[in-house]
Design a protein around this motif. Structure first.
Motif, PDB file in Angstrom:
ATOM      1  N   LYS A  49       0.840  -1.207   0.000  1.00  0.00           N
ATOM      2  CA  LYS A  49       0.000   0.000   0.000  1.00  0.00           C
ATOM      3  C   LYS A  49       0.876   1.260   0.000  1.00  0.00           C
ATOM      4  CE  LYS A  49      -3.864   2.058   2.480  1.00  0.00           C
ATOM      5  NZ  LYS A  49      -4.718   1.986   3.660  1.00  0.00           N
ATOM      6  N   HIS A  50       1.929   1.244   0.780  1.00  0.00           N
ATOM      7  CA  HIS A  50       2.846   2.386   0.846  1.00  0.00           C
ATOM      8  C   HIS A  50       3.514   2.642  -0.513  1.00  0.00           C
ATOM      9  CE1 HIS A  50       5.947   5.125   2.204  1.00  0.00           C
ATOM     10  NE2 HIS A  50       6.879   4.288   1.770  1.00  0.00           N
ATOM     11  N   LEU A  51       3.948   1.579  -1.169  1.00  0.00           N
ATOM     12  CA  LEU A  51       4.614   1.762  -2.453  1.00  0.00           C
ATOM     13  C   LEU A  51       3.648   2.184  -3.544  1.00  0.00           C
ATOM     14  CD1 LEU A  51       7.272  -1.034  -2.188  1.00  0.00           C
ATOM     15  CD2 LEU A  51       7.675   1.439  -2.290  1.00  0.00           C
ATOM     16  N   THR A  52       2.376   1.885  -3.383  1.00  0.00           N
ATOM     17  CA  THR A  52       1.364   2.397  -4.311  1.00  0.00           C
ATOM     18  C   THR A  52       1.327   3.916  -4.219  1.00  0.00           C
ATOM     19  OG1 THR A  52       0.043   0.390  -4.081  1.00  0.00           O
ATOM     20  CG2 THR A  52      -1.094   2.352  -4.924  1.00  0.00           C
ATOM     21  N   ARG A  80      -1.034  11.120   7.227  1.00  0.00           N
ATOM     22  CA  ARG A  80       0.348  10.653   7.241  1.00  0.00           C
ATOM     23  C   ARG A  80       0.465   9.303   7.954  1.00  0.00           C
ATOM     24  NH1 ARG A  80       4.429  15.101   7.614  1.00  0.00           N
ATOM     25  NH2 ARG A  80       3.612  15.346   5.521  1.00  0.00           N
ATOM     26  N   GLY A  81       1.081   8.371   7.287  1.00  0.00           N
ATOM     27  CA  GLY A  81       1.278   7.038   7.850  1.00  0.00           C
ATOM     28  C   GLY A  81       0.152   6.066   7.554  1.00  0.00           C
ATOM     29  N   SER A  82      -0.987   6.563   7.077  1.00  0.00           N
ATOM     30  CA  SER A  82      -2.116   5.663   6.813  1.00  0.00           C
ATOM     31  C   SER A  82      -1.815   4.721   5.657  1.00  0.00           C
ATOM     32  CB  SER A  82      -3.391   6.459   6.534  1.00  0.00           C
ATOM     33  OG  SER A  82      -3.265   7.203   5.336  1.00  0.00           O
ATOM     34  N   ASP A  83      -0.868   5.083   4.824  1.00  0.00           N
ATOM     35  CA  ASP A  83      -0.512   4.207   3.708  1.00  0.00           C
ATOM     36  C   ASP A  83       0.290   2.995   4.157  1.00  0.00           C
ATOM     37  OD1 ASP A  83       1.509   6.242   4.233  1.00  0.00           O
ATOM     38  OD2 ASP A  83       2.606   5.399   2.542  1.00  0.00           O
ATOM     39  N   MET A  84       0.726   2.954   5.392  1.00  0.00           N
ATOM     40  CA  MET A  84       1.510   1.819   5.885  1.00  0.00           C
ATOM     41  C   MET A  84       0.649   0.727   6.509  1.00  0.00           C
ATOM     42  SD  MET A  84       4.629   2.295   5.051  1.00  0.00           S
ATOM     43  CE  MET A  84       5.632   1.238   6.055  1.00  0.00           C
ATOM     44  N   ARG A  98      -4.565  -2.128  -7.125  1.00  0.00           N
ATOM     45  CA  ARG A  98      -4.281  -0.691  -7.150  1.00  0.00           C
ATOM     46  C   ARG A  98      -2.785  -0.442  -7.351  1.00  0.00           C
ATOM     47  NH1 ARG A  98      -6.199   3.863  -2.753  1.00  0.00           N
ATOM     48  NH2 ARG A  98      -6.642   5.410  -4.335  1.00  0.00           N
ATOM     49  N   TYR A  99      -1.951  -1.263  -6.730  1.00  0.00           N
ATOM     50  CA  TYR A  99      -0.504  -1.153  -6.940  1.00  0.00           C
ATOM     51  C   TYR A  99      -0.179  -1.358  -8.419  1.00  0.00           C
ATOM     52  CZ  TYR A  99       4.522  -1.976  -5.908  1.00  0.00           C
ATOM     53  OH  TYR A  99       5.896  -1.925  -5.839  1.00  0.00           O
TER      54      TYR A  99
END
Length: 164
Positions: A49-52, A80-84, A98-99
């Motif tokens: 998710k973070h790399l997306t 901030r940080g929710s992508d992790m 999605r990625y």
């Protein structure tokens, strides 16, 4: 000539690293891909998710080509940080799909721009960049997180390596 070689080489590395990261999810249960195994709470699905977000931001808005799906803004401190982390409403399939859509969007940016095309990264101390700078950064970021994924996967079931 070196410009084309550098762009092609870095883009190839990025493509390989993406596949490695997705492979790290294969054969694991939903609970395992979401299981935090380190104090920071990092898990395999959160890395994807973070790399997306990373790819959509760096190969999207930095070059005036926003990713067509809603993503948190870089300056949204509440997000901030929710992508992790992946919440229960987000399936593995949705996150991986999605990625892959972010890859496709990134690939168009990379393919259509010259390696010295200008971009602007407002959150960097030296915000005026070229595609080359961003390619190096995203390859490095993806490799870093693929390394994290190696460690997490090994903790889960002992699997190591880069794929089948």
């Amino acid at each position: 000539m070196i410009d084309d070689f550098a762009k092609t080489y870095l883009h190839g590395d990025l493509r390989e690293l993406r596949e490695v990261l997705v492979w790290k999810l294969e054969g694991l249960s939903e609970a395992e891909v979401r299981r935090p195994l380190v104090a920071s709470g990092t898990n395999l699905l959160g890395l994807v998710k973070h790399l997306t977000l990373t790819e959509s931001r760096y190969f999207g808005e930095v070059f005036g080509r926003p990713f067509p799906e809603p993503m948190p803004r870089w300056d949204d401190l509440a997000a901030r940080g929710s992508d992790m982390r992946a919440d229960e409403s987000e399936s593995r399939g949705d996150i991986v799909a999605r990625y892959r859509r972010a890859w496709a969007h990134s690939d168009v940016t990379i393919s259509s721009l010259a390696v010295d095309s200008p971009g602007h990264v407002p959150w960097w101390p030296r915000p005026d960049v070229m595609l080359f700078n961003v390619l190096v950064h995203v390859v490095t970021e993806t490799a870093r997180h693929a390394g994290h994924a190696d460690i997490l996967r090994e903790q889960l079931d002992g699997a190591t390596g880069v794929g089948r």
